[in-house]
Write an enzyme that holds these catalytic residues in place. Structure first.
Site, PDB file in Angstrom:
ATOM      1  CD  GLU A 144      -3.120  -1.465   2.337  1.00 42.07           C
ATOM      2  OE1 GLU A 144      -2.914  -0.063   3.263  1.00 42.07           O
ATOM      3  OE2 GLU A 144      -3.540  -2.106   2.122  1.00 42.07           O
ATOM      4  CG  ASN A 185      -0.924  -6.859  -1.489  1.00 37.78           C
ATOM      5  OD1 ASN A 185      -1.776  -7.566  -2.822  1.00 37.78           O
ATOM      6  ND2 ASN A 185      -1.483  -6.998  -0.047  1.00 37.78           N
ATOM      7  CG  HIS A 221     -10.183  -5.288   0.831  1.00 35.95           C
ATOM      8  ND1 HIS A 221     -10.034  -6.300   1.441  1.00 35.95           N
ATOM      9  CD2 HIS A 221      -8.336  -5.065   0.933  1.00 35.95           C
ATOM     10  CE1 HIS A 221      -9.289  -7.267   2.210  1.00 35.95           C
ATOM     11  NE2 HIS A 221      -8.190  -6.183   1.661  1.00 35.95           N
ATOM     12  CD  GLU A 250      -4.603  -7.798   1.908  1.00 33.48           C
ATOM     13  OE1 GLU A 250      -5.930  -6.839   2.524  1.00 33.48           O
ATOM     14  OE2 GLU A 250      -4.019  -7.828   1.910  1.00 33.48           O
ATOM     15  CG  ASP A 252     -13.188  -8.063   1.956  1.00 34.40           C
ATOM     16  OD1 ASP A 252     -13.353  -6.928   1.435  1.00 34.40           O
ATOM     17  OD2 ASP A 252     -12.472  -8.439   2.836  1.00 34.40           O
TER      18      ASP A 252
END
Length: 537
Positions: A144, A185, A221, A250, A252
């Site tokens: 990030e 990432n 996300h 990741e 979701d």
């Protein structure tokens, strides 16, 4: 360097687990795991063990968990995750080494030199602990680092070290474990946008410099209220074309609560779309879901009024989203056939720091397709990965001058199978750097604050009619200003005069071609001056 990332492939039937279907497709299916429910809840533990072939520690491997105080390491949570994965024939993706969140205050307060040393030591200790553990196969090295507009995040890492911390982190991780796959990432990079393009440009630049970025992680996300990034597959493919592995790290997909059948159906479609995008891209290794049960999800605590983001509900019952992932993965064939052996490399255009290589292409009959080639240097017990290519040619850069290299090539397919080694080729780089010609340099202040600033890029351009193989830029710092970091150049300081010479990988410039470097400076509070007098020779 080992690039295998798959568990042994198995046949699949319609009622098999997610991991069985994923393996049959040549992919992994993973989940982020939390240590408390893993220890205390049988349903959590059983689903984690049976449905997933890869696991990521949700928090147990982050800096605040592993090194809360300088030099005092705690691996209890990380070891618990690794031991669980080992017992269940799963692979572990380490998360995360360098991040602006969940990093103790003692790190954030360090000066540049001490911070870089602390970062390198942390990576050495954490990655090194698992370097000989076959279960831990990859790491999120840097996490990030970009803003939504594609600019660099103004984190304590960036403000103290400039951009150089990224390359330093990857090199430290490679030194700690030569066999691990090293990833960068970020979130909101699933579609093609300013942020993902900044990531793309950085990865391309780092790999051209020989920085060992092996893969790119797209967090995933998502939220059904904001729509699906329909160019996800195209975006994954453009990164794959750089020669890196890609993965969803990741995933979701949250909704505004409460749940209803319509929202569940939309969520299921999004999950299916993500899995299908990964399946369609040969270099996509797999998909990791950030948790798996709504009982243990970070979403409600971060996004008020939203949740129900995972594939099992709070009672460990599968949701339509589970069925969507299962059905997308179901079926398919297994590829265990490696590509044919590449031909002997032929070298040309050898300079003091680079060499072009070509070889006869491999073929792949296993079904997953030829993904590219790895180029290695023979160095006795441990061979070094010099580069990767998606075609049967490449130009190696960043080589040492007046040095003999013996190299060979291995082909790789989309399922991670590697061919046998090609016959080796030998070449010797020239003495250097040398050459010369007219050039110009111009610096741009990228960002500044009351006590410092970053100049990026300093653009170096060959203004002559013949190629140059080296350059030197000088400039003057205002009185009281101190250089605190630099990247993409070898920099020395005498008084207020700074001399920047090309690095091993960016000295060769054709006529009208350009390259760049950058640096960071501290200055007295309130002083707004910046460097001047850039000259190039």
């Amino acid at each position: 360097m080992s690039l295998a990332f798959l568990l042994p492939a198995t046949s699949a039937d319609a009622s098999a687990t997610l991991r069985t279907h994923a393996s049959a497709k040549g992919k992994f299916i993973g989940a982020a795991l939390a240590t408390s429910p893993l220890s205390n809840e049988t349903s959590y533990r059983n689903i984690a063990a049976t449905e997933f072939s890869q696991v990521t520690a949700e928090n147990a491997m982050k800096w605040d968990a592993t090194e809360p105080n300088q030099g005092q390491f705690n691996f209890s949570g990380a070891d618990a995750i690794v031991n669980f994965a080992t017992q269940n024939n799963q692979q572990v993706h380490g998360h995360t080494l360098v991040w602006h969140n969940q990093t103790p205050g003692w790190v954030q307060s360090l000066g540049a030199s001490a911070m870089r040393t602390a970062m390198q030591n942390h990576i050495s200790q954490v990655v090194g602990r698992y370097a000989n553990n076959a279960t831990v196969v990859s790491w999120d090295v840097v996490n990030e680092i970009f803003n939504e507009n594609g600019g660099w995040r103004s984190s304590f890492w960036y403000n103290t070290l400039g951009q150089s911390f990224v390359a330093d982190a990857f090199r430290a991780a490679r030194a700690a474990d030569p066999n691990a796959r090293l990833c960068i990432n970020d979130y909101n990079v699933e579609g093609i946008n300013a942020k993902s393009t900044a990531m793309y440009n950085l990865v391309s630049s780092l790999r051209q410099q020989g920085v060992p970025v092996d893969c790119v992680g797209f967090q995933g996300h998502l939220s059904i209220q904001y729509g699906f990034p329909n160019d996800l597959q195209q975006n994954l493919q453009r990164f794959a074309d750089l020669g890196v592995q890609v993965r969803i790290t990741e995933l979701d997909i949250r909704m505004q609560t409460p749940r209803n059948a319509t929202k569940d159906a939309t969520q299921a479609t999004y999950y299916r779309n993500v899995v299908n995008a990964c399946l369609a891209v040969t270099a996509c290794a797999g998909v990791t879901i950030w948790g798996f049960t709504d009982k243990h999800s970070w979403v409600p605590g971060t996004f008020p009024g939203e949740g129900a983001a995972l594939i099992y509900d709070e009672n460990y019952q599968p949701k339509p989203a589970y069925n969507a992932v299962h059905d997308a993965l179901a079926g398919g064939t297994t590829d265990t056939t490696p590509p044919t052996t590449p031909g002997t490399p032929t070298s040309s255009n050898v300079t003091s720091n680079s060499a072009a290589l070509t070889w006869t292409a491999s073929t792949d009959s296993g079904g997953s397709g030829l993904a590219g080639y790895n180029i290695y240097r023979e160095q006795g017990a441990t061979d070094t990965l010099l580069g990767q290519s998606t075609t049967n040619s490449t130009t190696l850069t960043g080589l040492s001058s007046d040095t003999q290299y013996q190299v060979y090539v291995r082909a790789r397919d989309g399922a991670g199978n590697l061919s046998a080694n090609s016959p080796p080729a030998t070449f010797t780089t020239l003495s250097g750097p040398g050459g010369g010609g007219p050039c110009t340099a111009a610096g741009t202040v990228q960002t500044q604050w009351s006590t410092g600033y970053v100049v990026q890029p300093v653009t170096v351009t060959n203004t002559g009619t013949s190629a140059i193989t080296g350059w030197t830029v000088t400039f003057t710092l205002p009185a009281g200003h101190t250089l605190t970091g630099s990247w993409n150049a070898d920099v020395t300081v005498s008084g207020q005069t700074v001399t920047a010479k090309n690095a091993g990988y960016n000295g060769n410039l054709a006529p009208n071609a350009s390259t760049s470097f950058g640096f960071q400076v501290s200055r007295p509070n309130g002083n707004t001056q910046t460097p001047s007098g850039y000259t190039c020779a």
